[in-house]
Design a protein around this motif. Structure first.
Motif, PDB file in Angstrom:
ATOM      1  N   ARG A 172      -5.795   5.585  -6.564  1.00  0.00           N
ATOM      2  CA  ARG A 172      -6.686   6.858  -5.982  1.00  0.00           C
ATOM      3  C   ARG A 172      -5.956   8.117  -5.950  1.00  0.00           C
ATOM      4  NH1 ARG A 172      -7.883   2.147  -3.589  1.00  0.00           N
ATOM      5  NH2 ARG A 172      -6.458   2.594  -1.759  1.00  0.00           N
TER       6      ARG A 172
ATOM      7  N   ALA B 153       0.920  -1.233  -0.129  1.00  0.00           N
ATOM      8  CA  ALA B 153       0.206  -0.047  -0.109  1.00  0.00           C
ATOM      9  C   ALA B 153       0.892   1.218   0.044  1.00  0.00           C
ATOM     10  CB  ALA B 153      -0.900  -0.033   1.253  1.00  0.00           C
TER      11      ALA B 153
ATOM     12  N   SER C  92      -6.556   6.568 -12.754  1.00  0.00           N
ATOM     13  CA  SER C  92      -7.489   5.810 -11.882  1.00  0.00           C
ATOM     14  C   SER C  92      -8.665   5.110 -12.907  1.00  0.00           C
ATOM     15  CB  SER C  92      -8.608   6.851 -11.147  1.00  0.00           C
ATOM     16  OG  SER C  92      -7.375   7.254 -10.152  1.00  0.00           O
TER      17      SER C  92
ATOM     18  N   ASN D  69      -7.087   0.631  -8.455  1.00  0.00           N
ATOM     19  CA  ASN D  69      -6.452   0.466  -7.121  1.00  0.00           C
ATOM     20  C   ASN D  69      -5.545   1.761  -6.909  1.00  0.00           C
ATOM     21  OD1 ASN D  69      -4.911  -0.430  -9.205  1.00  0.00           O
ATOM     22  ND2 ASN D  69      -3.584  -1.824  -7.926  1.00  0.00           N
TER      23      ASN D  69
ATOM     24  N   THR E  67      -1.851  -1.073  -3.458  1.00  0.00           N
ATOM     25  CA  THR E  67      -2.611   0.089  -3.696  1.00  0.00           C
ATOM     26  C   THR E  67      -1.834   1.254  -3.724  1.00  0.00           C
ATOM     27  OG1 THR E  67      -3.000   0.323  -1.288  1.00  0.00           O
ATOM     28  CG2 THR E  67      -4.619  -0.909  -2.541  1.00  0.00           C
TER      29      THR E  67
ATOM     30  N   ASP F 100      -2.320   5.627  -3.236  1.00  0.00           N
ATOM     31  CA  ASP F 100      -3.157   6.756  -3.010  1.00  0.00           C
ATOM     32  C   ASP F 100      -2.266   8.004  -3.107  1.00  0.00           C
ATOM     33  OD1 ASP F 100      -6.000   6.171  -1.588  1.00  0.00           O
ATOM     34  OD2 ASP F 100      -4.450   4.706  -0.945  1.00  0.00           O
TER      35      ASP F 100
END
Length: 192
Positions: A124, A74, A117, A122, A98, A100
Motif C-alpha cells: 500500500r 510488516a 499495488s 499487500n 505487508t 506500507d
C-alpha cells in the motif's frame, strides 16, 4: 551545470523538466522493450542516484542481513519515493508480510499504486501532502507536526533511505518519535 539548472527551476516544473529531458531515452527503451519489469521510466524517477534496480537489491540485502527482515514482517517505508525499495520487497515478502509506504511526491505514489499495488495487494502506498523545499512547495503542512497514518506498534521493520537529508532538525526529531510509536516491541529500523 545540468544539476544547477534543474534546482533553479520552481519545484512544480522540475518533474516536468526531468520527464521532458529523459523522454527520448524512455521512448527508446519502451520501443525496444529494454526497461526491466517493475521499473518506472527514467523521466519519472525523482529519487537519488544510482541504478534503480541495483540500489533496491543492495538495500534489500541490508534489510535482511543487518535488520533481520523476514518474509512475514510488516514493513514501513518512510519516504518511499517511486518504489525503488518496494520493488525487490515484492519478491521477498510473502502473503503474510505487508508493506506500507508514504511520500510527499504524488506522482511517485500514483505510479506505485498503478504498477505495484495493482499486482501486490499487500503493498500500500499513500500520498502525504507535506511541505518540502526540494520536492513539494504546493502543500504547506509542516513535517514536524505530521502524525504517521498508522496505529501504534504496527510494524516489525521501519526504514528510511535519504529522507533526513531533506529535513530540518525538529522534523527529524518528530519523525524519530513517530517511528518509535509505530514500531512493535523488538522491531528494527534502518535509517540512511
Amino acid at each position: 551545470m545540468k544539476r544547477f539548472l534543474y534546482y533553479i527551476l520552481p519545484v512544480p516544473l522540475r518533474l516536468f523538466a526531468r520527464r521532458f529531458y529523459y523522454l527520448p531515452f524512455d521512448i527508446y527503451e519502451y520501443i525496444l522493450g529494454k526497461r526491466p519489469d517493475g521499473v518506472p521510466p527514467r523521466g519519472k524517477i525523482f529519487i537519488g542516484y544510482g541504478d534503480y534496480v541495483k540500489q533496491g537489491e543492495k538495500f534489500l540485502g541490508y534489510f535482511k542481513e543487518l535488520c533481520g527482515l523476514q518474509p512475514n514482517h510488516a514493513v514501513l517505508d518512510v519516504g518511499c519515493g517511486i518504489g525503488r525499495m518496494a520493488v525487490p520487497l515484492t519478491r521477498f515478502l510473502n502473503e503474510k508480510g505487508t508493506y506500507d509506504g508514504f511520500d510527499i511526491v504524488k506522482s511517485g505514489i500514483d505510479w506505485c499504486n498503478k504498477n505495484i499495488s495493482s499486482k501486490h495487494p499487500n503493498f500500500r502506498f499513500q500520498y502525504t501532502g507535506l511541505y518540502n523545499q526540494l520536492y513539494n512547495t504546493l502543500d504547506k503542512t509542516d513535517a514536524s507536526n505530521f502524525v504517521f497514518p498508522y496505529d501504534d506498534a504496527k510494524f516489525d521493520f521501519v526504514f528510511l533511505t535519504s529522507v533526513f537529508t531533506h529535513m530540518m532538525p525538529a522534523e527529524v526529531e518528530h519523525y524519530i518519535n513517530e517511528i518509535s510509536r509505530v514500531m512493535k516491541p523488538g522491531a528494527t529500523s534502518l535509517m540512511s
